[in-house]
Design a protein around this motif. Sequence first.
Motif, PDB file in Angstrom:
ATOM      1  N   PHE A 153      25.261 -10.532 -18.224  1.00 38.38           N
ATOM      2  CA  PHE A 153      25.310 -11.917 -17.763  1.00 38.38           C
ATOM      3  C   PHE A 153      25.528 -12.746 -19.029  1.00 38.38           C
ATOM      4  N   GLY A 186      20.539 -16.025 -15.054  1.00 39.13           N
ATOM      5  CA  GLY A 186      20.679 -14.668 -14.519  1.00 39.13           C
ATOM      6  C   GLY A 186      20.475 -14.545 -13.018  1.00 39.13           C
ATOM      7  N   PHE A 187      20.543 -15.645 -12.269  1.00 35.13           N
ATOM      8  CA  PHE A 187      20.358 -15.571 -10.816  1.00 35.13           C
ATOM      9  C   PHE A 187      21.670 -15.660 -10.027  1.00 35.13           C
ATOM     10  N   CYS A 188      22.585 -16.507 -10.476  1.00 34.77           N
ATOM     11  CA  CYS A 188      23.713 -16.869  -9.609  1.00 34.77           C
ATOM     12  C   CYS A 188      24.858 -15.871  -9.660  1.00 34.77           C
ATOM     13  N   GLY A 189      24.899 -15.029 -10.682  1.00 35.74           N
ATOM     14  CA  GLY A 189      25.893 -13.965 -10.758  1.00 35.74           C
ATOM     15  C   GLY A 189      27.281 -14.376 -11.212  1.00 35.74           C
ATOM     16  N   HIS A 190      27.527 -15.661 -11.380  1.00 33.84           N
ATOM     17  CA  HIS A 190      28.884 -16.106 -11.696  1.00 33.84           C
ATOM     18  C   HIS A 190      29.397 -15.621 -13.039  1.00 33.84           C
ATOM     19  N   CYS A 191      28.528 -15.461 -14.010  1.00 35.15           N
ATOM     20  CA  CYS A 191      28.969 -15.270 -15.395  1.00 35.15           C
ATOM     21  C   CYS A 191      29.049 -13.809 -15.797  1.00 35.15           C
ATOM     22  N   CYS A 241      25.136 -15.814 -19.511  1.00 43.02           N
ATOM     23  CA  CYS A 241      24.063 -16.801 -19.724  1.00 43.02           C
ATOM     24  C   CYS A 241      22.803 -16.160 -20.292  1.00 43.02           C
ATOM     25  N   MET A 271      29.586 -20.766 -14.928  1.00 47.23           N
ATOM     26  CA  MET A 271      28.114 -20.727 -14.931  1.00 47.23           C
ATOM     27  C   MET A 271      27.546 -21.712 -13.933  1.00 47.23           C
ATOM     28  N   ARG A 272      26.527 -21.284 -13.219  1.00 44.96           N
ATOM     29  CA  ARG A 272      25.845 -22.167 -12.284  1.00 44.96           C
ATOM     30  C   ARG A 272      24.366 -22.313 -12.642  1.00 44.96           C
ATOM     31  N   CYS A 273      23.687 -21.181 -12.876  1.00 42.46           N
ATOM     32  CA  CYS A 273      22.227 -21.231 -13.005  1.00 42.46           C
ATOM     33  C   CYS A 273      21.760 -21.156 -14.451  1.00 42.46           C
ATOM     34  N   ALA A 274      22.469 -20.438 -15.287  1.00 36.92           N
ATOM     35  CA  ALA A 274      22.143 -20.216 -16.703  1.00 36.92           C
ATOM     36  C   ALA A 274      20.968 -19.274 -16.934  1.00 36.92           C
TER      37      ALA A 274
END
Lengths: 395, 318
Positions: free
Chosen positions: B296, B285-290, B298, B280-283
Motif C-alpha cells: 500500500f 491502508g483501508f481503501c485499497g486504492h493505492c 500510503c 489515495m482515499r484513506c491514507a
Amino acid sequence: MSTEKAPRPQPERILEATQLQTLIELLQQRGYEVLGPTRDESAIVYGPLADVTALPVDCGDEQAPGVYRLRTRGDGAYFGYAVGPHSWKAYLFPPNEVLFRVHRDAAEGLRTEILGAPATPRALLGVRPCELAALAIQDTVFTQQAVADRGYAERRRALFTIAVDCAAPAATCFCAEMASGPAARDGFDLVLTELCDPPQHRFAIAAGSAAGAELLQALPTRAASAAEQSAVSQQWQRATAQMPQRLPAEEERRALLAHSHSHPHWEAVAERCLACVNCTLVCPTCFCSDMVDRTDLEGEVAERVRTWGSCFEAEHSYMVGGPHRHSVAARYRQWLTHKLETWHEQFGSSGCVGCGRCITWCPSGIDLTAEVAALAEHHGGSTAPRTPGGIHEGA
Amino acid sequence: MKAHNPSSPSSAVAAVAAAVEQPTPPTGYEAMAPVPWRIEAVTAEVADGEVFTWSLSPLESQGEPLPQPGQFNMLYLFGIGEAAISVSGIPGRDGTGCATLSSPPPLAGGVVHTIRAVGSVTRAMQALSAGTVIGLRGPFGSCWPVAAAEGRDLILVAGGIGLAPLRPVLHEIAARRRSFGRVLLCYGARSPRDLIFRSELERWEEECEIELRIAVDRGTAAWSGHVGVVTELLDRGGFSGRNALAMICGPEIMMDYSVQALRRRGVPKEAIFVSMERSMRCAVGFCGHCQIGADFVCRDGPVFPYPRMEPAFRIQEL
Ligand SMILES: Cc1cc2nc3c(=O)[nH]c(=O)nc-3n(C[C@H](O)[C@H](O)[C@H](O)COP(=O)(O)OP(=O)(O)OC[C@H]3O[C@@H](n4cnc5c(N)ncnc54)[C@H](O)[C@@H]3O)c2cc1C
Ligand code: SF4
Ligand code: SF4
Ligand code: FES
C-alpha cells in the motif's frame, strides 16, 4: 478425506429443531437483534429474524457459473443451502457509512465531528464456516493494522455468531481447498450441525466462547448419542467429498500468480469480463472503499461518506491524467492476484475463502478457479519462475 | 544508523535497504478525520502561481507528531475534497547549520506544503489566501533514509513538483553538511519559468556546497543551462557509484530512466530510493486504492527502496 484431522471436537449436546425458536428468543432476551438467512423472491438473503418462521425452511439452491436457482428440498431443513448474494460484511463494514461531519465555524473556520454511535448488539444465526473465515480476514484488515477502524471494531465487539456447518455445498463452493469449511473450526460463539433425517430433525450444538457457553447452558439440550456424533462426522466428510479439487495447492498457486503478470490469458479473460464489479460486491473479504464528500444545501455542513469500492472500476486507480489500470485485463489481474497471492503478504492469509459467490454472480460466468487452471496450463504445467524478480523481491 | 564500512558494500547496502522508516501514523478516527489548520503564508513559486507554497499551523496544537522528510498529509477543502501532499518543509526540524535557509519562515509545530494546481482540489487550493482554515490529517507514510545517507555521496533527483518532497532532505543536509559526502541535486523542469524554490536553489549551491545541475525540456533565449532530460545530468558522474545513495522523486518514467543512469554509474539498486504516487482515499491502508503488488503506497510507502518497486516499473498497469 477421512484421514484429515477433524475440524473441531465432536459436539456433545443436541438441540431439537423444535427448540430453534428458543435459541432466537434467548438471544432477543439478551438484547441482541437477531439476523439470519431469509428468503426473498428469488434468493436467500440476510436480514432480521423475528422468529424461526423467517428462516428459509425446506429451501435448497442450485449454483453454477452465472446461475443461481432456489428449489424445494422436501426434507424440511432450515439450513439446506449454500451462501447467497449477501454476506455478513455489510453489517460490519457497511456499504454506506458517514465517517465524519465538518461544520463551518465562525470562530475556528472548521469544526470536525467524528461520528460513531455505540454499535447495536447483533446475533448472526447461520454463519457459514467460509463466512467465519471471511470475518476473521476483515478483522485483520480493519483492526490489526497500525490504524484501527473504530466503527468496525465496535460493531465487531457487539457481535454474537452462531455458525452452522455446511451440509449442502453448491457446485461453486471450494472452501475445503481454502481450508475454511465445510465444517466450522473456530471463531464462533455457538456452532450447529443440522441433522435432518425426517421425521428426526435436530442440531448438534457446541460453544466456542464464554458467551456461547452461557447461552448453551440456558438452552434445553440433551447429551448427544454416539450415533448422532458419528452422523456429524459423516456429514463433515460427505460435504468435503462433494467439492472436487479445483486449484493448485497454496504454494503452487502463489508461485504461479506471482510470475503471471505478462501472461496472455489476462487478455482472454478481459474479453469476457464486463468490469461490472459484481464479484467484488458479493465477495465477503473485499475491503476497498471510496470516499464521497457531500455538502448540505446551505453549504454549512459537509460529510464524508465511505462506500464500497472495487478494483474493477476505472476510477479506482485514477490519478491526474487518467486511470492507472486502464485495461480490464489489468483490473482482473489485480483482483485475482490480490485474492490469491499478494493478500498473503499483506495480511498473512489468502484473500479468498472459497465461498464461490463471485462465480455464481458473475453475469459472464467467469470462474476464478478455471482462470487459475488456464494460467497454469499455458504455463506448460510448470509454475517455476519465468523471469527473475517477481513482485516479491525484498521483504 | 551506525557508520558503515565502505569496504563491504553489500552489508552497507543491506543496511540501507532496511532504512526506510515507518513512523507510527496517527491512530483511531483521528487518522480518518481532518482537523483545522490555518494557512499562515502563501508563496507563489512560479509566475502564474500554478505552484505555491503554504506555511500551515494547527489551530489548536494537539502535540502533532513532527513529520519526517518524505511523509505526506491529506489536505482537505471544505465540501470539495482531499489531496495527498508531501511535506516540503518541517519547521522545528529544518537545520540551523545554514541559518539563512528555510523560506517561508519556520513556524514551530507547523508544516510547509508545496502544491501544483492540476485538478479540482488543487485548483481550489490555489485560490486560497493566508488566513484561510483548511482541514489536515497526517502525517502518513515512510520517510527518506536521511540517516543512512550520512558518510556517503548523496544524489537527489527531482522532476517538476518532485523537488518539493525532497526539500526537507535538502534542509537537513544544509544543517549537517559535514555529515555527508558530495551532494548532487539533479533537477528537471519543463522550462526555466517552471523552476521552484529559486532563491533557495542558489543558496544551496553557493552556501551549502550542494552541486546543482538543472535540465529544462524547453529553454528560453536567456537560458544558458542544460536543455534535455534529467538523466543526462547523471551521466556526467561526479560521485562515487558504490558509495552513493540516491533519492528520486518525479514522474515514473523519469524515475525509471534515472535509476538506469545511476545503475550505469555503479550505484547499487538497494541504495536507490523512489517516492511513488497512486490514487489515495484513506491514507491508512483501508481503501485499497493505492496498492502496488503487495504494498500500500500510503502505508508501506510512499518512499520505497527501488528493488521493492522494480516490478511497478517493469509491469504495465501493475
Ligand atoms: C504520497 C503523495 C504525495 C504527493 N505530494 C504532492 C506534493 O507535494 N505536491 C503536489 O502538488 N502534489 C502531490 N501529490 C499529487 C497530488 O495528490 C495530486 O496532484 C492531487 O491529488 C490532485 O488532486 P486534484 O483534485 O487537484 O486533481 P483531480 O484530477 O481533480 O483529482 C482529484 C482526485 O479525485 C479523484 N478523481 C478526480 N477525477 C476523477 C474521476 N474522473 N474519476 C475518479 N476519480 C477521480 C482522484 O482520486 C484524484 O486523486 C502527491 C501524491 C501522493 C500520492
Ligand atoms: S474471491 Fe470469490 S470465492 Fe473467494 S471469497 Fe471472494 S467471492 Fe468467495
Ligand atoms: S480484489 Fe480488488 S476490490 Fe477486492 S480487496 Fe482486492 S483490490 Fe480491493
Ligand atoms: S490510500 Fe487507502 S489504502 Fe492507501
